[in-house]
Design a protein around this motif. Structure first.
Motif, PDB file in Angstrom:
ATOM      1  N   ASN A 189       0.877  -1.170   0.000  1.00 18.46           N
ATOM      2  CA  ASN A 189       0.000   0.000   0.000  1.00 18.46           C
ATOM      3  C   ASN A 189       0.916   1.223   0.000  1.00 18.46           C
ATOM      4  O   ASN A 189       1.220   1.792   1.042  1.00 18.46           O
ATOM      5  CB  ASN A 189      -0.889  -0.029   1.249  1.00 18.46           C
ATOM      6  CG  ASN A 189      -1.909   1.090   1.276  1.00 18.46           C
ATOM      7  OD1 ASN A 189      -1.853   2.011   0.468  1.00 18.46           O
ATOM      8  ND2 ASN A 189      -2.830   1.025   2.228  1.00 18.46           N
ATOM      9  N   ILE A 246     -12.420  -1.730   2.080  1.00 15.20           N
ATOM     10  CA  ILE A 246     -11.506  -1.335   1.014  1.00 15.20           C
ATOM     11  C   ILE A 246     -12.387  -0.831  -0.123  1.00 15.20           C
ATOM     12  O   ILE A 246     -13.078  -1.610  -0.780  1.00 15.20           O
ATOM     13  CB  ILE A 246     -10.603  -2.492   0.566  1.00 15.20           C
ATOM     14  CG1 ILE A 246      -9.734  -2.971   1.738  1.00 15.20           C
ATOM     15  CG2 ILE A 246      -9.734  -2.069  -0.608  1.00 15.20           C
ATOM     16  CD1 ILE A 246      -8.798  -4.118   1.400  1.00 15.20           C
ATOM     17  N   TRP A 280      -7.870   2.692  -4.448  1.00 14.71           N
ATOM     18  CA  TRP A 280      -8.512   2.028  -3.311  1.00 14.71           C
ATOM     19  C   TRP A 280      -8.247   2.815  -2.031  1.00 14.71           C
ATOM     20  O   TRP A 280      -7.164   3.360  -1.843  1.00 14.71           O
ATOM     21  CB  TRP A 280      -7.976   0.605  -3.150  1.00 14.71           C
ATOM     22  CG  TRP A 280      -8.161  -0.225  -4.384  1.00 14.71           C
ATOM     23  CD1 TRP A 280      -7.257  -0.396  -5.399  1.00 14.71           C
ATOM     24  CD2 TRP A 280      -9.335  -0.952  -4.769  1.00 14.71           C
ATOM     25  NE1 TRP A 280      -7.789  -1.185  -6.390  1.00 14.71           N
ATOM     26  CE2 TRP A 280      -9.073  -1.559  -6.028  1.00 14.71           C
ATOM     27  CE3 TRP A 280     -10.574  -1.155  -4.165  1.00 14.71           C
ATOM     28  CZ2 TRP A 280     -10.006  -2.345  -6.677  1.00 14.71           C
ATOM     29  CZ3 TRP A 280     -11.502  -1.946  -4.819  1.00 14.71           C
ATOM     30  CH2 TRP A 280     -11.207  -2.532  -6.061  1.00 14.71           C
ATOM     31  N   VAL A 311      -8.371   2.260   2.078  1.00 13.28           N
ATOM     32  CA  VAL A 311      -8.532   1.382   3.233  1.00 13.28           C
ATOM     33  C   VAL A 311      -9.044   2.243   4.375  1.00 13.28           C
ATOM     34  O   VAL A 311      -8.331   3.097   4.895  1.00 13.28           O
ATOM     35  CB  VAL A 311      -7.199   0.705   3.606  1.00 13.28           C
ATOM     36  CG1 VAL A 311      -7.402  -0.235   4.791  1.00 13.28           C
ATOM     37  CG2 VAL A 311      -6.621  -0.053   2.415  1.00 13.28           C
TER      38      VAL A 311
END
Length: 383
Positions: A85, A132, A124, A126
């Motif tokens: 990420n 998500i 995306w 989180v």
């Protein structure tokens, strides 16, 4: 001031500091194609994404070929389940990105592995609620049919809060040391194709001019205000692409010689610049006086100094009531809703049903940005 998606505001608004320029929306598509994605400087955080029945998000057959399905599988610790990420909005495995098939926004659209392109179907968020979310679709990563069997395909689906949409995922790389409620990685995620002039560091420097901005109230209120400001800026500048007004034919129109101080920088020097497109000699003087910068004589500072540009946007946000009854800052900290910020910025041309498409554009950006910050958008989103 002006909106890229709106006509020029009437001159009577000049006393409110809100005169704005004509739109050239057709230029946006051409310019966007020439821009490069600004990569964040933070290092990536790596790890498994664990969800339903304690199983992992897995690249089928550990195959990095474009189009390989992404599925649920027993956690094995292999590279097909190691996700990064990096803080640019993507989730990556085997050197490629988690991707919604065919850029679909429909319930049931599958997810796959694909070369990283910077497109919205690879973005995306989180959230703190362990969802998500793909902001472009406003949908959650979902285990198809709530089936925990190995090999079950993952998809996007309207967010329900159910267990098949809950994940433990690596945190975004890097830490937020700026003190601003929006981290640099989140800023880059909001504006993946922005003009490099609109730097995060310039914005952070500008915050000192209005210390109450995005620091007043609860954490939710702070994040909503930051998201609201950035969403309006996103709309006004074509996703932080335009630094100056594109219609040069308008440049000579922004000098009001009835002002005692005139136009010392020249007849055509006061065109739109910056994140809320400061325009007219009287607005340059008012902003400069408030900020302690001689913008009347040096208007070009707004297009050459990132921090100055951001300061002019924050000046309008925190001090002008525009076409509304309150400043945008007061609207957010007093829980009047995002719709009131639209009314302040461009209510005379957009609100009360005058241009619902432009209002929707702002609201969509606001919803996306609050999702990135992990807060709900609140009520009263429209004007």
């Amino acid at each position: 001031m002006f909106s890229f998606l709106a006509g020029q505001r009437p001159q009577w608004r000049r006393a409110l500091g809100a005169s704005r320029r004509l739109t050239l929306f057709t230029l946006l598509a051409g310019l966007l194609t020439t821009l490069t994605v600004v990569a964040p400087s933070a290092s990536a955080a790596d790890g498994q994404i664990v969800g339903l029945a304690g199983k992992c998000v897995d690249v089928a057959w550990a195959d990095s070929t474009n189009g390989t399905p992404v599925q649920l599988h027993d956690c094995t610790g292999n590279n097909a389940q190691l996700w990064s990420n990096p803080g640019d909005g993507t989730l990556r495995a085997l050197g490629k990105c988690l991707d919604v098939v065919d850029m679909s926004t429909a319930d049931g659209a599958g997810v796959q592995l694909w070369d990283c392109t910077g497109n919205p179907n690879q973005q995306w968020v989180v959230t703190s609620a362990r969802d998500i979310v793909n902001p472009a679709a406003d949908k959650c990563l979902d285990v198809r049919d709530k089936n925990s069997a190995n090999g079950t395909r993952l998809q996007i689906w309207t967010c329900t809060g159910a267990s098949n949409q809950k994940w433990t995922a690596p945190a975004a790389g890097g830490s937020n040391t700026s003190g601003f409620v929006v981290s640099e990685s989140q800023f880059n995620q909001m504006f993946p194709s922005r003009n490099s002039f609109y730097s995060y560091s310039g914005l952070v420097q500008a915050l000192s001019s209005y210390p109450g901005f995005a620091t007043t109230g609860s954490d939710t209120v702070k994040k909503r205000e930051a998201a609201a400001f950035l969403a309006n800026v996103d709309h006004e500048t074509g996703h932080l692409v335009f630094v100056v007004e594109q219609n040069t034919a308008n440049y000579s129109h922004y000098c009001d010689w009835s002002q005692s101080y005139g136009c010392p920088a020249g007849q055509s020097a006061y065109y739109g610049r910056g994140p809320i497109q400061l325009s007219w000699n009287f607005n340059y003087k008012a902003a400069g006086d408030a900020l302690g910068i001689d913008l009347l004589h040096n208007p070009s500072l707004v297009q050459t100094n990132s921090a100055v540009a951001w300061r002019t946007g924050l000046w309008f946000w925190n001090t002008s009531t525009g076409a509304g009854t309150m400043t945008a800052h007061n609207a957010m900290v007093n829980d009047k809703g995002f719709g009131q910020t639209i009314r302040t910025i461009n209510g005379s041309l957009e609100c009360d049903g005058k241009n619902p498409g432009q209002v929707e554009s702002r609201v969509t950006a606001y919803r996306n940005f609050t999702a990135i910050l992990g807060v709900s958008p609140g009520s009263n989103l429209y004007c």
